[in-house]
Write a protein that holds these residues in place. Structure first.
Motif, mmCIF file in Angstrom:
data_model
loop_
_atom_site.group_PDB
_atom_site.id
_atom_site.type_symbol
_atom_site.label_atom_id
_atom_site.label_comp_id
_atom_site.label_asym_id
_atom_site.label_seq_id
_atom_site.Cartn_x
_atom_site.Cartn_y
_atom_site.Cartn_z
ATOM 1 N N GLU A 34 1.216 -1.087 -0.399
ATOM 2 C CA GLU A 34 0.404 -0.228 -0.088
ATOM 3 C C GLU A 34 0.780 1.588 0.195
ATOM 4 O OE1 GLU A 34 -3.213 0.213 -0.517
ATOM 5 O OE2 GLU A 34 -3.594 -2.079 -0.653
ATOM 6 N N THR A 35 2.122 1.147 0.294
ATOM 7 C CA THR A 35 2.903 2.693 0.597
ATOM 8 C C THR A 35 4.155 2.855 -0.428
ATOM 9 O OG1 THR A 35 3.411 2.341 3.065
ATOM 10 C CG2 THR A 35 4.771 2.750 1.883
ATOM 11 N N VAL A 36 3.771 2.221 -1.552
ATOM 12 C CA VAL A 36 4.557 1.807 -2.398
ATOM 13 C C VAL A 36 3.433 2.409 -3.903
ATOM 14 C CG1 VAL A 36 5.591 0.722 -4.647
ATOM 15 C CG2 VAL A 36 6.131 -0.019 -2.609
ATOM 16 N N LEU A 37 2.335 1.568 -3.704
ATOM 17 C CA LEU A 37 1.015 1.774 -4.301
ATOM 18 C C LEU A 37 0.787 3.674 -4.443
ATOM 19 C CD1 LEU A 37 -1.778 -0.412 -4.082
ATOM 20 C CD2 LEU A 37 -0.581 0.089 -6.257
ATOM 21 N N ALA A 38 0.926 3.898 -2.841
ATOM 22 C CA ALA A 38 0.657 5.762 -2.870
ATOM 23 C C ALA A 38 1.787 6.472 -2.701
ATOM 24 C CB ALA A 38 0.529 5.469 -1.183
ATOM 25 N N GLU A 39 2.889 5.834 -3.289
ATOM 26 C CA GLU A 39 4.118 6.202 -3.646
ATOM 27 C C GLU A 39 4.085 6.696 -5.295
ATOM 28 O OE1 GLU A 39 8.705 5.276 -3.888
ATOM 29 O OE2 GLU A 39 8.117 5.075 -2.633
ATOM 30 N N ARG A 40 3.706 5.428 -5.434
ATOM 31 C CA ARG A 40 3.340 5.681 -7.499
ATOM 32 C C ARG A 40 2.367 6.729 -7.673
ATOM 33 N NH1 ARG A 40 0.778 0.367 -10.693
ATOM 34 N NH2 ARG A 40 -1.319 1.567 -10.022
ATOM 35 N N VAL A 41 0.942 6.327 -7.187
ATOM 36 C CA VAL A 41 0.520 7.527 -7.017
ATOM 37 C C VAL A 41 0.979 9.278 -7.308
ATOM 38 C CG1 VAL A 41 -1.986 8.353 -6.713
ATOM 39 C CG2 VAL A 41 -1.465 6.277 -7.017
ATOM 40 N N LYS A 42 1.934 9.390 -6.246
ATOM 41 C CA LYS A 42 1.745 10.845 -6.270
ATOM 42 C C LYS A 42 2.981 10.714 -7.421
ATOM 43 C CE LYS A 42 5.185 13.110 -2.571
ATOM 44 N NZ LYS A 42 6.060 12.491 -1.372
ATOM 45 N N ILE A 43 3.779 10.137 -7.284
ATOM 46 C CA ILE A 43 4.472 10.636 -8.297
ATOM 47 C C ILE A 43 3.814 11.025 -10.218
ATOM 48 C CG2 ILE A 43 6.299 9.122 -9.771
ATOM 49 C CD1 ILE A 43 7.673 8.116 -7.403
ATOM 50 N N GLU A 44 2.610 9.837 -10.193
ATOM 51 C CA GLU A 44 1.952 9.837 -11.224
ATOM 52 C C GLU A 44 1.160 11.286 -11.153
ATOM 53 O OE1 GLU A 44 -0.717 6.636 -11.395
ATOM 54 O OE2 GLU A 44 1.349 5.583 -12.428
ATOM 55 N N GLN A 45 1.045 11.480 -10.092
ATOM 56 C CA GLN A 45 0.494 12.672 -9.657
ATOM 57 C C GLN A 45 1.400 14.424 -10.346
ATOM 58 O OE1 GLN A 45 -0.854 12.429 -5.954
ATOM 59 N NE2 GLN A 45 -3.095 12.141 -6.746
ATOM 60 N N GLU A 46 2.844 14.585 -9.885
ATOM 61 C CA GLU A 46 3.706 15.171 -9.879
ATOM 62 C C GLU A 46 4.323 14.948 -11.153
ATOM 63 O OE1 GLU A 46 6.786 18.122 -8.954
ATOM 64 O OE2 GLU A 46 5.048 17.236 -7.677
ATOM 65 N N ILE A 47 4.197 13.775 -12.398
ATOM 66 C CA ILE A 47 3.807 14.024 -13.240
ATOM 67 C C ILE A 47 3.003 14.878 -14.239
ATOM 68 C CG2 ILE A 47 4.567 12.777 -15.672
ATOM 69 C CD1 ILE A 47 5.653 10.482 -13.780
ATOM 70 N N GLU A 48 1.947 14.603 -13.921
ATOM 71 C CA GLU A 48 0.932 15.494 -14.541
ATOM 72 C C GLU A 48 0.747 16.610 -14.659
ATOM 73 O OE1 GLU A 48 -2.764 15.430 -16.270
ATOM 74 O OE2 GLU A 48 -2.086 14.103 -16.494
ATOM 75 N N ARG A 49 1.697 17.106 -12.738
ATOM 76 C CA ARG A 49 1.533 18.902 -12.369
ATOM 77 C C ARG A 49 2.289 19.818 -13.331
ATOM 78 N NH1 ARG A 49 0.214 16.762 -7.199
ATOM 79 N NH2 ARG A 49 2.090 16.753 -6.903
ATOM 80 N N THR A 50 3.337 18.559 -13.339
ATOM 81 C CA THR A 50 4.322 18.835 -14.229
ATOM 82 C C THR A 50 4.730 19.049 -15.344
ATOM 83 O OG1 THR A 50 5.939 17.531 -13.022
ATOM 84 C CG2 THR A 50 7.655 18.281 -14.787
ATOM 85 N N CYS A 51 3.654 17.919 -16.596
ATOM 86 C CA CYS A 51 3.213 18.234 -17.930
ATOM 87 C C CYS A 51 2.417 19.126 -17.692
ATOM 88 C CB CYS A 51 3.141 16.447 -18.152
ATOM 89 S SG CYS A 51 3.733 15.685 -18.544
ATOM 90 N N ALA A 82 11.572 2.983 -11.149
ATOM 91 C CA ALA A 82 11.598 1.638 -10.043
ATOM 92 C C ALA A 82 10.483 1.116 -9.781
ATOM 93 C CB ALA A 82 12.791 3.007 -9.518
ATOM 94 N N THR A 83 9.459 2.421 -9.073
ATOM 95 C CA THR A 83 8.951 2.384 -8.333
ATOM 96 C C THR A 83 7.396 1.137 -8.580
ATOM 97 O OG1 THR A 83 8.141 4.538 -7.461
ATOM 98 C CG2 THR A 83 6.885 3.487 -6.740
ATOM 99 N N GLN A 84 7.034 1.264 -9.756
ATOM 100 C CA GLN A 84 6.887 -0.056 -10.644
ATOM 101 C C GLN A 84 7.381 -1.363 -10.386
ATOM 102 O OE1 GLN A 84 5.992 1.665 -14.579
ATOM 103 N NE2 GLN A 84 3.935 2.536 -13.515
ATOM 104 N N GLU A 85 8.570 -1.839 -10.331
ATOM 105 C CA GLU A 85 9.459 -2.364 -10.303
ATOM 106 C C GLU A 85 8.858 -3.077 -8.744
ATOM 107 O OE1 GLU A 85 11.295 -4.904 -12.400
ATOM 108 O OE2 GLU A 85 10.859 -3.728 -13.709
ATOM 109 N N LYS A 86 9.412 -2.072 -7.980
ATOM 110 C CA LYS A 86 9.368 -2.001 -6.267
ATOM 111 C C LYS A 86 8.081 -2.672 -5.997
ATOM 112 C CE LYS A 86 10.333 -0.339 -1.617
ATOM 113 N NZ LYS A 86 10.895 1.224 -1.289
#
Length: 153
Positions: A34-51, A82-86
């Motif tokens: 669940e922690t890694v899933l939350a981390e992945r969502v956070k990264i995806e949101q950061e990518i969305e904001r950056t774009c 890396a997060t997806q591999e984790k």
């Protein structure tokens, strides 16, 4: 009659302890996933904001700003990979923990079933022995009544 004793009680306790440990490992694996899933969502949101660049059509393009955004997106992309591999590793660990718990639970359930079966057999034997004692008491009473009846006339 002697008290019921399950000969495999220590083995049952051992497997029950293993079961509790497997449950803890499963909970830990789930929480880590669940922690890694939350981390992945956070990264995806950061990518969305950056774009979402604050540029306006018809205005000048800031090249260094775009280069910084591109470099940041590359970094986020590597982090996401890396997060997806984790996450894959966490999924595997979760499956393994679940499988281990399932196997141990089967062992515990088998021992519990065996204990219940032996307890039932013990109870049946106790009842049989009590019935034998009761029958003997009744036979003695009848025998004494018959002896008294023949001696009285």
């Amino acid at each position: 009659m002697k008290k019921f004793q399950f000969r495999l009680q220590k083995l049952l306790w051992y497997h029950q302890q293993r079961q509790k440990q497997a449950e803890v490992r499963l909970r830990q694996a789930f929480m880590e996933r669940e922690t890694v899933l939350a981390e992945r969502v956070k990264i995806e949101q950061e990518i969305e904001r950056t774009c979402q660049l604050p540029e306006q059509p018809g205005h000048l393009i800031n090249v260094s700003s775009r280069q910084n955004v591109a470099a940041h997106l590359q970094l986020l992309g590597r982090t996401l990979t890396a997060t997806q591999e984790k996450l894959k590793l966490m999924d595997q660990r979760l499956r393994e923990a679940n499988q281990a718990l399932t196997e141990i639970t089967k062992d515990v359930e088998g021992l519990l079933h065996l204990r219940a079966q032996q307890f039932q057999e013990h109870g049946d034997e106790v009842n049989r022995q009590q019935q034998i004692v009761l029958d003997e008491v009744v036979m003695r009473q009848w025998s004494m009544r018959d002896a008294d009846a023949t001696a009285s006339p």
